[in-house]
Motif scaffolding. Structure first.
Motif, PDB file in Angstrom:
ATOM      1  N   MET A  34       0.835  -1.203   0.000  1.00  0.00           N
ATOM      2  CA  MET A  34       0.000   0.000   0.000  1.00  0.00           C
ATOM      3  C   MET A  34       0.868   1.250   0.000  1.00  0.00           C
ATOM      4  O   MET A  34       0.597   2.216  -0.703  1.00  0.00           O
ATOM      5  N   ASP A  81      -3.507   4.648   7.361  1.00  0.00           N
ATOM      6  CA  ASP A  81      -4.383   3.502   7.587  1.00  0.00           C
ATOM      7  C   ASP A  81      -4.914   3.622   9.022  1.00  0.00           C
ATOM      8  O   ASP A  81      -4.368   4.385   9.817  1.00  0.00           O
ATOM      9  N   ALA A 110     -10.156  -0.030   4.904  1.00  0.00           N
ATOM     10  CA  ALA A 110     -11.056  -0.972   4.240  1.00  0.00           C
ATOM     11  C   ALA A 110     -12.323  -1.175   5.041  1.00  0.00           C
ATOM     12  O   ALA A 110     -13.312  -1.675   4.541  1.00  0.00           O
ATOM     13  N   PHE A 111     -12.277  -0.811   6.307  1.00  0.00           N
ATOM     14  CA  PHE A 111     -13.485  -1.007   7.093  1.00  0.00           C
ATOM     15  C   PHE A 111     -13.653   0.123   8.083  1.00  0.00           C
ATOM     16  O   PHE A 111     -12.895   0.264   9.024  1.00  0.00           O
ATOM     17  N   LYS A 130     -11.353   1.952   1.234  1.00  0.00           N
ATOM     18  CA  LYS A 130     -10.640   1.104   0.272  1.00  0.00           C
ATOM     19  C   LYS A 130     -11.661   0.245  -0.434  1.00  0.00           C
ATOM     20  O   LYS A 130     -12.617  -0.167   0.211  1.00  0.00           O
ATOM     21  N   PRO A 131     -11.533  -0.179  -1.658  1.00  0.00           N
ATOM     22  CA  PRO A 131     -10.439   0.259  -2.515  1.00  0.00           C
ATOM     23  C   PRO A 131     -10.673   1.667  -3.044  1.00  0.00           C
ATOM     24  O   PRO A 131     -11.788   1.991  -3.431  1.00  0.00           O
ATOM     25  N   VAL A 132      -9.601   2.459  -3.033  1.00  0.00           N
ATOM     26  CA  VAL A 132      -9.705   3.833  -3.520  1.00  0.00           C
ATOM     27  C   VAL A 132      -9.031   3.906  -4.896  1.00  0.00           C
ATOM     28  O   VAL A 132      -7.982   3.309  -5.121  1.00  0.00           O
ATOM     29  N   GLN A 133      -9.696   4.586  -5.832  1.00  0.00           N
ATOM     30  CA  GLN A 133      -9.097   4.733  -7.163  1.00  0.00           C
ATOM     31  C   GLN A 133      -7.996   5.779  -7.077  1.00  0.00           C
ATOM     32  O   GLN A 133      -8.136   6.785  -6.377  1.00  0.00           O
ATOM     33  N   LEU A 134      -6.931   5.540  -7.812  1.00  0.00           N
ATOM     34  CA  LEU A 134      -5.789   6.447  -7.727  1.00  0.00           C
ATOM     35  C   LEU A 134      -6.169   7.854  -8.175  1.00  0.00           C
ATOM     36  O   LEU A 134      -5.733   8.840  -7.591  1.00  0.00           O
TER      37      LEU A 134
ATOM     38  N   ASN B 177      -7.173  -3.235  -3.135  1.00  0.00           N
ATOM     39  CA  ASN B 177      -6.808  -1.858  -3.461  1.00  0.00           C
ATOM     40  C   ASN B 177      -5.486  -1.806  -4.221  1.00  0.00           C
ATOM     41  O   ASN B 177      -5.325  -1.081  -5.188  1.00  0.00           O
ATOM     42  N   GLU B 184      -4.653   0.306 -12.565  1.00  0.00           N
ATOM     43  CA  GLU B 184      -4.886   1.688 -12.986  1.00  0.00           C
ATOM     44  C   GLU B 184      -3.591   2.323 -13.492  1.00  0.00           C
ATOM     45  O   GLU B 184      -3.589   3.030 -14.500  1.00  0.00           O
TER      46      GLU B 184
END
Lengths: 147, 386
Positions: A34, A81, A110-111, A130-134, B177, B184
Protein backbone atom coordinates in the motif's frame (compact mmCIF):
# COMPACT_ATOMS: atom_id res chain seq x y z
CA UNK A 1 10.04 -2.64 11.86
CA UNK A 2 12.48 0.22 11.61
CA UNK A 3 13.62 -1.10 8.26
CA UNK A 4 10.37 0.15 6.74
CA UNK A 5 10.49 3.56 8.29
CA UNK A 6 10.91 6.56 6.06
CA UNK A 7 11.87 4.24 3.28
CA UNK A 8 9.44 5.81 0.81
CA UNK A 9 10.98 7.56 -2.09
CA UNK A 10 11.47 11.24 -1.55
CA UNK A 11 10.57 11.98 -5.09
CA UNK A 12 12.29 14.91 -6.61
CA UNK A 13 10.00 16.62 -9.07
CA UNK A 14 10.10 20.14 -10.31
CA UNK A 15 6.47 20.91 -9.58
CA UNK A 16 5.52 23.24 -6.75
CA UNK A 17 8.30 25.49 -7.91
CA UNK A 18 5.88 28.37 -7.69
CA UNK A 19 5.64 28.10 -3.92
CA UNK A 20 9.37 27.48 -3.70
CA UNK A 21 8.82 24.49 -1.49
CA UNK A 22 7.53 21.03 -2.28
CA UNK A 23 4.41 19.99 -0.36
CA UNK A 24 5.12 17.30 2.22
CA UNK A 25 2.80 14.30 2.33
CA UNK A 26 3.33 11.71 5.06
CA UNK A 27 1.89 8.26 4.28
CA UNK A 28 1.36 5.75 7.10
CA UNK A 29 0.42 2.14 6.35
CA UNK A 30 1.70 -1.13 7.79
CA UNK A 31 1.36 -2.77 4.40
CA UNK A 32 4.45 -2.42 2.18
CA UNK A 33 2.46 -2.74 -1.02
CA UNK A 34 0.00 0.00 0.00
CA UNK A 35 2.85 2.40 0.85
CA UNK A 36 4.46 1.64 -2.50
CA UNK A 37 1.15 2.21 -4.31
CA UNK A 38 0.57 5.58 -2.63
CA UNK A 39 4.09 6.67 -3.53
CA UNK A 40 3.61 5.56 -7.16
CA UNK A 41 0.20 7.22 -7.38
CA UNK A 42 1.44 10.53 -6.07
CA UNK A 43 4.85 10.38 -7.78
CA UNK A 44 3.77 12.39 -10.79
CA UNK A 45 2.28 15.12 -8.61
CA UNK A 46 5.61 16.38 -7.38
CA UNK A 47 5.18 16.14 -3.64
CA UNK A 48 7.74 15.07 -1.12
CA UNK A 49 6.45 11.78 0.21
CA UNK A 50 7.59 10.19 3.43
CA UNK A 51 6.29 6.69 4.15
CA UNK A 52 6.08 5.23 7.63
CA UNK A 53 4.74 1.88 8.80
CA UNK A 54 2.98 2.53 12.11
CA UNK A 55 1.10 5.14 14.09
CA UNK A 56 4.08 5.63 16.38
CA UNK A 57 6.53 6.33 13.56
CA UNK A 58 3.95 8.66 12.00
CA UNK A 59 3.76 10.74 15.17
CA UNK A 60 7.57 10.69 15.51
CA UNK A 61 7.95 11.83 11.90
CA UNK A 62 5.44 14.68 12.29
CA UNK A 63 7.12 15.77 15.52
CA UNK A 64 10.54 15.79 13.82
CA UNK A 65 9.29 17.94 10.95
CA UNK A 66 7.51 20.40 13.22
CA UNK A 67 10.19 20.63 15.89
CA UNK A 68 13.38 20.34 13.88
CA UNK A 69 12.19 22.30 10.89
CA UNK A 70 12.85 19.47 8.40
CA UNK A 71 11.06 20.02 5.07
CA UNK A 72 10.38 23.62 5.96
CA UNK A 73 8.81 22.70 9.30
CA UNK A 74 5.41 22.04 7.71
CA UNK A 75 3.49 18.80 7.16
CA UNK A 76 0.97 19.52 4.40
CA UNK A 77 -1.04 16.30 4.48
CA UNK A 78 -1.19 12.95 6.26
CA UNK A 79 -2.64 9.84 4.62
CA UNK A 80 -2.95 6.97 7.05
CA UNK A 81 -4.38 3.50 7.59
CA UNK A 82 -6.47 2.94 10.73
CA UNK A 83 -5.44 -0.60 11.71
CA UNK A 84 -1.73 -0.61 12.33
CA UNK A 85 0.55 -2.30 14.85
CA UNK A 86 2.25 -0.47 17.74
CA UNK A 87 -0.15 2.47 17.58
CA UNK A 88 -3.30 2.54 15.49
CA UNK A 89 -4.35 5.41 13.26
CA UNK A 90 -6.92 6.86 15.69
CA UNK A 91 -4.38 7.17 18.49
CA UNK A 92 -1.86 8.64 16.05
CA UNK A 93 -4.48 11.19 14.94
CA UNK A 94 -5.04 12.24 18.57
CA UNK A 95 -1.32 12.75 19.09
CA UNK A 96 -0.85 14.56 15.79
CA UNK A 97 -3.71 16.90 16.70
CA UNK A 98 -1.95 17.62 20.00
CA UNK A 99 1.08 18.73 17.97
CA UNK A 100 -0.79 20.64 15.26
CA UNK A 101 -4.54 21.10 15.05
CA UNK A 102 -4.67 21.95 11.34
CA UNK A 103 -2.72 19.36 9.32
CA UNK A 104 -5.19 17.80 6.84
CA UNK A 105 -5.55 14.15 7.82
CA UNK A 106 -7.08 11.45 5.59
CA UNK A 107 -7.69 7.88 6.63
CA UNK A 108 -7.76 5.28 3.88
CA UNK A 109 -9.31 2.17 5.38
CA UNK A 110 -11.06 -0.97 4.24
CA UNK A 111 -13.49 -1.01 7.09
CA UNK A 112 -14.92 2.03 8.81
CA UNK A 113 -18.02 1.80 10.97
CA UNK A 114 -20.17 4.84 11.80
CA UNK A 115 -18.58 5.11 15.26
CA UNK A 116 -15.12 5.37 13.72
CA UNK A 117 -16.33 7.97 11.20
CA UNK A 118 -17.82 10.07 14.00
CA UNK A 119 -14.64 9.85 16.05
CA UNK A 120 -12.57 10.77 12.99
CA UNK A 121 -14.69 13.80 12.09
CA UNK A 122 -14.50 15.00 15.71
CA UNK A 123 -10.77 15.44 15.07
CA UNK A 124 -11.30 17.26 11.76
CA UNK A 125 -10.08 14.32 9.73
CA UNK A 126 -11.80 12.37 6.96
CA UNK A 127 -12.18 8.77 5.83
CA UNK A 128 -11.82 7.32 2.33
CA UNK A 129 -12.85 3.69 1.90
CA UNK A 130 -10.64 1.10 0.27
CA UNK A 131 -10.44 0.26 -2.52
CA UNK A 132 -9.70 3.83 -3.52
CA UNK A 133 -9.10 4.73 -7.16
CA UNK A 134 -5.79 6.45 -7.73
CA UNK A 135 -7.46 9.23 -9.69
CA UNK A 136 -9.85 9.86 -6.82
CA UNK A 137 -6.96 9.81 -4.35
CA UNK A 138 -4.98 12.31 -6.43
CA UNK A 139 -8.01 14.60 -6.68
CA UNK A 140 -8.65 14.51 -2.92
CA UNK A 141 -4.98 15.14 -2.18
CA UNK A 142 -4.91 18.08 -4.59
CA UNK A 143 -8.02 19.59 -2.97
CA UNK A 144 -6.65 19.20 0.54
CA UNK A 145 -3.36 20.77 -0.49
CA UNK A 146 -5.28 23.66 -2.00
CA UNK A 147 -3.85 23.08 -5.43
CA UNK B 1 -67.12 -17.84 41.20
CA UNK B 2 -64.71 -15.04 42.04
CA UNK B 3 -65.10 -11.96 39.89
CA UNK B 4 -62.13 -9.63 40.06
CA UNK B 5 -62.51 -5.89 40.34
CA UNK B 6 -61.89 -3.84 37.19
CA UNK B 7 -58.27 -3.31 36.32
CA UNK B 8 -57.50 0.31 35.54
CA UNK B 9 -53.95 -0.36 34.30
CA UNK B 10 -55.10 -2.97 31.84
CA UNK B 11 -57.73 -0.51 30.57
CA UNK B 12 -55.19 2.23 30.07
CA UNK B 13 -52.82 0.14 28.08
CA UNK B 14 -55.33 -1.67 25.87
CA UNK B 15 -58.45 0.51 25.67
CA UNK B 16 -59.27 -0.20 22.01
CA UNK B 17 -59.16 -3.94 22.42
CA UNK B 18 -61.19 -3.80 25.61
CA UNK B 19 -63.90 -1.74 23.97
CA UNK B 20 -64.19 -3.87 20.83
CA UNK B 21 -64.00 -7.26 22.50
CA UNK B 22 -67.41 -8.79 23.20
CA UNK B 23 -66.14 -10.77 26.17
CA UNK B 24 -64.84 -7.85 28.24
CA UNK B 25 -65.41 -9.60 31.55
CA UNK B 26 -63.89 -12.83 30.25
CA UNK B 27 -60.86 -10.94 28.95
CA UNK B 28 -60.38 -9.28 32.31
CA UNK B 29 -60.68 -12.54 34.17
CA UNK B 30 -58.19 -14.22 31.88
CA UNK B 31 -55.73 -11.33 32.08
CA UNK B 32 -56.09 -11.28 35.86
CA UNK B 33 -55.44 -15.00 36.00
CA UNK B 34 -52.57 -14.68 33.54
CA UNK B 35 -50.67 -12.35 35.75
CA UNK B 36 -50.98 -14.68 38.71
CA UNK B 37 -50.53 -18.10 37.20
CA UNK B 38 -47.25 -19.52 36.07
CA UNK B 39 -46.56 -22.90 34.49
CA UNK B 40 -45.11 -23.93 37.84
CA UNK B 41 -48.07 -23.12 40.07
CA UNK B 42 -50.99 -23.97 37.78
CA UNK B 43 -51.10 -27.73 38.44
CA UNK B 44 -50.84 -27.49 42.26
CA UNK B 45 -53.52 -24.79 42.23
CA UNK B 46 -55.85 -27.03 40.21
CA UNK B 47 -55.26 -29.86 42.64
CA UNK B 48 -55.91 -27.64 45.68
CA UNK B 49 -59.02 -26.27 43.99
CA UNK B 50 -60.31 -29.81 43.52
CA UNK B 51 -59.43 -30.67 47.13
CA UNK B 52 -61.35 -27.65 48.42
CA UNK B 53 -64.33 -28.66 46.28
CA UNK B 54 -64.14 -32.18 47.77
CA UNK B 55 -64.00 -30.85 51.32
CA UNK B 56 -66.90 -28.56 50.45
CA UNK B 57 -68.85 -31.53 49.12
CA UNK B 58 -68.06 -33.59 52.21
CA UNK B 59 -69.03 -30.92 54.76
CA UNK B 60 -72.28 -30.16 52.94
CA UNK B 61 -73.07 -33.86 52.70
CA UNK B 62 -72.96 -33.85 48.91
CA UNK B 63 -71.61 -36.90 47.11
CA UNK B 64 -67.79 -36.62 47.29
CA UNK B 65 -67.47 -39.02 44.39
CA UNK B 66 -68.78 -36.39 42.04
CA UNK B 67 -65.72 -34.22 42.53
CA UNK B 68 -63.35 -37.15 42.70
CA UNK B 69 -64.75 -39.18 39.82
CA UNK B 70 -65.93 -36.45 37.46
CA UNK B 71 -64.52 -33.05 38.22
CA UNK B 72 -60.86 -33.96 38.73
CA UNK B 73 -60.50 -36.07 35.52
CA UNK B 74 -62.32 -33.36 33.53
CA UNK B 75 -59.91 -30.65 34.71
CA UNK B 76 -56.88 -32.85 34.01
CA UNK B 77 -58.33 -33.84 30.61
CA UNK B 78 -58.81 -30.19 29.66
CA UNK B 79 -55.23 -29.38 30.72
CA UNK B 80 -53.50 -32.23 28.96
CA UNK B 81 -55.77 -32.86 25.93
CA UNK B 82 -57.44 -29.52 25.31
CA UNK B 83 -60.85 -27.87 25.63
CA UNK B 84 -62.76 -30.18 23.26
CA UNK B 85 -61.65 -33.24 25.14
CA UNK B 86 -62.54 -31.66 28.47
CA UNK B 87 -65.99 -30.60 27.20
CA UNK B 88 -66.74 -34.15 25.98
CA UNK B 89 -65.73 -35.51 29.37
CA UNK B 90 -68.01 -32.94 31.00
CA UNK B 91 -70.94 -34.02 28.82
CA UNK B 92 -70.24 -37.68 29.57
CA UNK B 93 -69.98 -36.93 33.27
CA UNK B 94 -73.32 -35.13 33.24
CA UNK B 95 -74.94 -38.01 31.42
CA UNK B 96 -73.29 -40.39 33.89
CA UNK B 97 -74.56 -38.36 36.80
CA UNK B 98 -78.12 -38.44 35.46
CA UNK B 99 -77.88 -42.16 34.85
CA UNK B 100 -76.57 -42.80 38.37
CA UNK B 101 -79.41 -40.77 39.83
CA UNK B 102 -81.88 -42.75 37.75
CA UNK B 103 -80.39 -46.12 38.68
CA UNK B 104 -80.22 -45.35 42.40
CA UNK B 105 -83.84 -44.28 42.13
CA UNK B 106 -83.28 -40.94 43.75
CA UNK B 107 -86.63 -39.37 43.29
CA UNK B 108 -86.40 -35.65 42.90
CA UNK B 109 -88.81 -33.29 41.22
CA UNK B 110 -88.03 -32.91 37.48
CA UNK B 111 -87.36 -29.19 37.86
CA UNK B 112 -84.64 -29.82 40.43
CA UNK B 113 -83.11 -32.58 38.30
CA UNK B 114 -82.93 -30.23 35.30
CA UNK B 115 -81.62 -27.42 37.50
CA UNK B 116 -78.96 -29.68 39.05
CA UNK B 117 -77.91 -31.15 35.71
CA UNK B 118 -77.67 -27.77 34.01
CA UNK B 119 -75.78 -26.34 37.00
CA UNK B 120 -73.33 -29.23 37.10
CA UNK B 121 -72.76 -29.08 33.34
CA UNK B 122 -72.26 -25.30 33.42
CA UNK B 123 -69.80 -25.56 36.28
CA UNK B 124 -67.80 -28.21 34.53
CA UNK B 125 -67.79 -26.33 31.21
CA UNK B 126 -66.58 -23.15 32.92
CA UNK B 127 -63.81 -25.17 34.56
CA UNK B 128 -62.88 -26.72 31.20
CA UNK B 129 -62.88 -23.32 29.48
CA UNK B 130 -60.70 -21.76 32.19
CA UNK B 131 -58.23 -24.61 32.18
CA UNK B 132 -58.09 -24.61 28.38
CA UNK B 133 -57.33 -20.87 28.26
CA UNK B 134 -54.68 -21.31 30.93
CA UNK B 135 -53.06 -24.13 29.04
CA UNK B 136 -52.97 -22.05 25.85
CA UNK B 137 -51.45 -19.18 27.74
CA UNK B 138 -48.76 -21.39 29.23
CA UNK B 139 -48.03 -22.90 25.80
CA UNK B 140 -47.80 -19.44 24.23
CA UNK B 141 -45.41 -18.31 26.94
CA UNK B 142 -43.26 -21.35 26.34
CA UNK B 143 -43.22 -20.72 22.59
CA UNK B 144 -42.26 -17.11 23.21
CA UNK B 145 -39.43 -18.17 25.44
CA UNK B 146 -38.17 -20.62 22.80
CA UNK B 147 -38.41 -17.85 20.24
CA UNK B 148 -36.49 -15.45 22.47
CA UNK B 149 -33.72 -18.01 23.00
CA UNK B 150 -33.61 -18.67 19.25
CA UNK B 151 -33.41 -14.94 18.57
CA UNK B 152 -30.56 -14.60 21.03
CA UNK B 153 -28.69 -17.38 19.28
CA UNK B 154 -29.38 -15.73 15.95
CA UNK B 155 -28.08 -12.43 17.31
CA UNK B 156 -24.94 -14.22 18.48
CA UNK B 157 -24.47 -15.70 15.01
CA UNK B 158 -24.99 -12.26 13.46
CA UNK B 159 -22.33 -10.80 15.75
CA UNK B 160 -19.89 -13.42 14.55
CA UNK B 161 -20.91 -12.82 10.93
CA UNK B 162 -20.50 -9.06 11.48
CA UNK B 163 -17.04 -9.56 12.92
CA UNK B 164 -16.15 -11.87 10.06
CA UNK B 165 -17.46 -9.39 7.49
CA UNK B 166 -15.43 -6.59 9.05
CA UNK B 167 -12.38 -8.83 9.06
CA UNK B 168 -12.90 -9.95 5.47
CA UNK B 169 -13.40 -6.33 4.36
CA UNK B 170 -10.19 -5.32 6.07
CA UNK B 171 -8.05 -8.28 5.07
CA UNK B 172 -9.17 -8.44 1.44
CA UNK B 173 -9.67 -4.68 1.01
CA UNK B 174 -5.97 -3.88 1.13
CA UNK B 175 -4.73 -6.38 -1.51
CA UNK B 176 -7.76 -5.52 -3.64
CA UNK B 177 -6.81 -1.86 -3.46
CA UNK B 178 -3.22 -2.65 -4.41
CA UNK B 179 -4.34 -4.77 -7.38
CA UNK B 180 -6.81 -2.13 -8.60
CA UNK B 181 -4.20 0.62 -8.14
CA UNK B 182 -1.54 -1.19 -10.15
CA UNK B 183 -4.04 -2.02 -12.89
CA UNK B 184 -4.89 1.69 -12.99
CA UNK B 185 -1.20 2.59 -13.19
CA UNK B 186 -0.76 0.21 -16.11
CA UNK B 187 -3.86 1.47 -17.88
CA UNK B 188 -3.43 5.20 -17.43
CA UNK B 189 0.11 6.05 -18.36
CA UNK B 190 2.38 4.58 -20.97
CA UNK B 191 4.16 2.27 -18.59
CA UNK B 192 7.84 1.49 -18.89
CA UNK B 193 8.79 -2.18 -19.23
CA UNK B 194 10.11 -2.04 -15.67
CA UNK B 195 6.77 -0.67 -14.45
CA UNK B 196 4.88 -3.41 -16.30
CA UNK B 197 7.04 -6.11 -14.71
CA UNK B 198 6.84 -4.49 -11.27
CA UNK B 199 3.09 -3.97 -11.33
CA UNK B 200 2.22 -7.41 -12.70
CA UNK B 201 4.45 -9.02 -10.08
CA UNK B 202 2.75 -7.03 -7.34
CA UNK B 203 -0.68 -7.99 -8.70
CA UNK B 204 0.31 -11.67 -8.68
CA UNK B 205 1.65 -11.44 -5.13
CA UNK B 206 -1.52 -9.79 -3.93
CA UNK B 207 -3.77 -12.40 -5.56
CA UNK B 208 -1.75 -15.11 -3.81
CA UNK B 209 -2.25 -13.26 -0.54
CA UNK B 210 -6.00 -13.12 -1.14
CA UNK B 211 -6.11 -16.81 -2.04
CA UNK B 212 -4.43 -17.74 1.25
CA UNK B 213 -6.93 -15.64 3.22
CA UNK B 214 -9.89 -17.19 1.39
CA UNK B 215 -8.54 -20.69 1.95
CA UNK B 216 -8.16 -20.04 5.66
CA UNK B 217 -11.66 -18.60 5.77
CA UNK B 218 -12.98 -21.81 4.25
CA UNK B 219 -11.04 -23.74 6.88
CA UNK B 220 -12.60 -21.58 9.55
CA UNK B 221 -16.12 -22.15 8.28
CA UNK B 222 -15.70 -25.81 7.51
CA UNK B 223 -18.29 -28.29 8.66
CA UNK B 224 -17.65 -30.49 11.63
CA UNK B 225 -16.58 -33.92 10.59
CA UNK B 226 -13.70 -36.21 9.89
CA UNK B 227 -13.05 -39.53 11.45
CA UNK B 228 -12.40 -39.57 15.15
CA UNK B 229 -10.21 -42.28 16.51
CA UNK B 230 -8.46 -43.02 19.77
CA UNK B 231 -5.43 -40.72 19.75
CA UNK B 232 -2.58 -40.68 22.24
CA UNK B 233 -1.69 -37.01 22.71
CA UNK B 234 1.84 -38.05 23.75
CA UNK B 235 2.45 -39.61 20.32
CA UNK B 236 0.72 -36.75 18.53
CA UNK B 237 2.82 -34.12 20.33
CA UNK B 238 6.03 -36.00 19.52
CA UNK B 239 5.32 -36.32 15.78
CA UNK B 240 3.91 -32.80 15.38
CA UNK B 241 6.86 -31.17 17.10
CA UNK B 242 9.33 -33.17 15.01
CA UNK B 243 7.94 -31.52 11.87
CA UNK B 244 8.40 -28.08 13.39
CA UNK B 245 11.92 -28.56 14.76
CA UNK B 246 13.64 -26.83 11.82
CA UNK B 247 11.26 -23.88 11.87
CA UNK B 248 11.72 -23.47 15.62
CA UNK B 249 15.51 -23.66 15.56
CA UNK B 250 15.67 -21.23 12.60
CA UNK B 251 13.83 -18.71 14.75
CA UNK B 252 16.51 -19.31 17.40
CA UNK B 253 14.02 -20.90 19.72
CA UNK B 254 14.26 -24.06 21.74
CA UNK B 255 11.55 -26.69 21.88
CA UNK B 256 10.97 -28.67 25.05
CA UNK B 257 8.47 -31.51 25.30
CA UNK B 258 7.17 -32.67 28.66
CA UNK B 259 4.98 -35.77 28.25
CA UNK B 260 2.63 -37.26 30.82
CA UNK B 261 3.97 -40.53 32.24
CA UNK B 262 0.91 -42.51 31.14
CA UNK B 263 -0.74 -42.38 27.69
CA UNK B 264 -3.12 -39.42 27.26
CA UNK B 265 -5.84 -40.91 25.10
CA UNK B 266 -8.70 -38.91 23.62
CA UNK B 267 -11.27 -39.47 20.89
CA UNK B 268 -10.18 -37.06 18.17
CA UNK B 269 -9.35 -36.30 14.59
CA UNK B 270 -5.55 -36.52 14.76
CA UNK B 271 -4.94 -34.30 11.71
CA UNK B 272 -7.07 -31.50 13.14
CA UNK B 273 -5.48 -31.63 16.59
CA UNK B 274 -2.08 -31.61 14.92
CA UNK B 275 -3.17 -28.45 13.10
CA UNK B 276 -4.15 -26.88 16.44
CA UNK B 277 -0.82 -27.79 18.03
CA UNK B 278 1.11 -26.52 15.00
CA UNK B 279 -0.79 -23.21 15.14
CA UNK B 280 -0.03 -22.81 18.84
CA UNK B 281 3.67 -23.60 18.40
CA UNK B 282 3.98 -21.16 15.45
CA UNK B 283 2.26 -18.48 17.53
CA UNK B 284 4.61 -19.18 20.44
CA UNK B 285 7.67 -18.84 18.21
CA UNK B 286 6.34 -15.62 16.68
CA UNK B 287 5.77 -14.24 20.18
CA UNK B 288 9.52 -14.55 20.83
CA UNK B 289 11.26 -12.35 18.23
CA UNK B 290 14.47 -12.53 20.25
CA UNK B 291 14.29 -16.30 20.66
CA UNK B 292 13.37 -18.29 23.74
CA UNK B 293 11.88 -21.57 24.88
CA UNK B 294 8.64 -23.18 23.72
CA UNK B 295 7.37 -25.84 26.07
CA UNK B 296 4.82 -28.41 24.87
CA UNK B 297 3.22 -30.37 27.68
CA UNK B 298 0.67 -33.19 27.80
CA UNK B 299 -1.30 -34.14 30.88
CA UNK B 300 -4.37 -35.93 32.19
CA UNK B 301 -6.88 -33.89 34.13
CA UNK B 302 -9.55 -35.57 36.24
CA UNK B 303 -12.95 -34.82 37.62
CA UNK B 304 -14.30 -31.61 36.33
CA UNK B 305 -17.99 -31.42 37.11
CA UNK B 306 -20.11 -30.82 34.01
CA UNK B 307 -23.84 -30.93 34.71
CA UNK B 308 -23.35 -33.21 37.66
CA UNK B 309 -21.17 -35.60 35.66
CA UNK B 310 -17.45 -35.86 36.25
CA UNK B 311 -15.45 -35.50 33.06
CA UNK B 312 -11.75 -36.13 32.52
CA UNK B 313 -9.67 -34.35 29.93
CA UNK B 314 -6.56 -34.90 27.89
CA UNK B 315 -4.58 -31.65 28.02
CA UNK B 316 -2.16 -30.19 25.57
CA UNK B 317 -0.46 -26.95 26.51
CA UNK B 318 2.04 -24.70 24.76
CA UNK B 319 4.01 -22.18 26.83
CA UNK B 320 6.36 -19.49 25.59
CA UNK B 321 8.41 -16.86 27.39
CA UNK B 322 7.73 -14.24 24.76
CA UNK B 323 6.11 -10.83 24.64
CA UNK B 324 2.81 -11.96 26.18
CA UNK B 325 -0.64 -10.63 25.40
CA UNK B 326 -1.96 -7.31 26.70
CA UNK B 327 -4.90 -7.77 29.06
CA UNK B 328 -7.16 -5.77 26.75
CA UNK B 329 -6.40 -8.17 23.88
CA UNK B 330 -6.83 -11.41 25.87
CA UNK B 331 -10.58 -11.58 25.32
CA UNK B 332 -10.18 -11.10 21.58
CA UNK B 333 -7.39 -13.52 20.70
CA UNK B 334 -9.84 -16.14 19.44
CA UNK B 335 -11.86 -13.63 17.38
CA UNK B 336 -11.59 -14.11 13.64
CA UNK B 337 -9.04 -11.77 12.05
CA UNK B 338 -7.76 -10.50 15.37
CA UNK B 339 -4.01 -10.23 15.08
CA UNK B 340 -1.23 -8.16 16.56
CA UNK B 341 1.27 -9.48 14.06
CA UNK B 342 2.62 -7.52 11.15
CA UNK B 343 0.92 -7.67 7.77
CA UNK B 344 1.76 -10.85 5.93
CA UNK B 345 2.84 -12.64 9.13
CA UNK B 346 -0.59 -13.49 10.49
CA UNK B 347 -4.11 -13.31 9.14
CA UNK B 348 -5.72 -13.56 12.57
CA UNK B 349 -7.44 -16.82 11.69
CA UNK B 350 -5.06 -19.39 13.24
CA UNK B 351 -6.48 -19.21 16.76
CA UNK B 352 -10.09 -18.91 15.49
CA UNK B 353 -9.63 -22.07 13.45
CA UNK B 354 -8.06 -23.80 16.46
CA UNK B 355 -10.91 -22.66 18.67
CA UNK B 356 -13.42 -24.05 16.15
CA UNK B 357 -11.65 -27.42 15.98
CA UNK B 358 -11.37 -27.79 19.75
CA UNK B 359 -15.04 -26.79 20.24
CA UNK B 360 -16.08 -29.35 17.61
CA UNK B 361 -14.32 -31.95 19.73
CA UNK B 362 -16.34 -30.86 22.78
CA UNK B 363 -13.22 -29.38 24.38
CA UNK B 364 -12.00 -25.96 25.46
CA UNK B 365 -9.00 -23.84 24.65
CA UNK B 366 -7.91 -21.09 26.97
CA UNK B 367 -5.05 -18.74 27.45
CA UNK B 368 -3.09 -17.30 30.33
CA UNK B 369 -0.66 -14.55 29.68
CA UNK B 370 1.47 -11.92 31.36
CA UNK B 371 2.82 -9.14 29.18
CA UNK B 372 6.59 -9.35 29.04
CA UNK B 373 6.66 -12.85 30.56
CA UNK B 374 4.93 -15.06 28.00
CA UNK B 375 1.74 -16.99 27.41
CA UNK B 376 0.33 -20.47 27.91
CA UNK B 377 -2.40 -21.85 25.66
CA UNK B 378 -4.12 -24.95 27.05
CA UNK B 379 -6.29 -27.29 25.01
CA UNK B 380 -8.56 -29.64 26.97
CA UNK B 381 -10.18 -32.51 25.07
CA UNK B 382 -12.77 -34.77 26.77
CA UNK B 383 -11.50 -38.34 27.04
CA UNK B 384 -14.81 -40.03 26.26
CA UNK B 385 -16.06 -43.08 28.14
CA UNK B 386 -15.51 -45.85 25.60
Amino acid sequence: MSAHDAEGPELDHSANARSGRKKLVVVADDDDSMRELFALALATEGYTIISVSSGRTLVDQVRRVLADGEHGGIVDLIISDIHMPEMDGMRALEQVRALDARIPFIFVTAFSDPATRNAVSAYQAEVIDKPVQLQQLRAVVRTRLGM
Amino acid sequence: MFVPSPLPRERETRPARQARSPGVLGERIVSWIRRRLTPKNVVPITLVWTLIAMVGDYTTNVDVRFTLVYFFPIVLGAWFRGGAWGSCLAALATAGSLLTDHMTEVSLPTGIVIWNTAGVLAMMLVAVWTIDRLKRFVDAEERERHLAVEQLRHAGRLTIIGKLAAGVAHELGTPLNVIAGHAELLAMTEPSPARITGSTQTILQQTTRMTVIIRQLLDFGRKQGGERVRVNLNTLATTATKMLETMVSKAECELEIVLASSPVEVEANAREIEQVLTNLIINAVQAMPKGGKVQVRTALEYATEVQGRSVSYGCLSVTDDGVGIAEADLARVFDPFFTTKEVGVGTGLGLSVSYGIVSDHGGHIDVQSKPGHGSTFTVRLPRGER
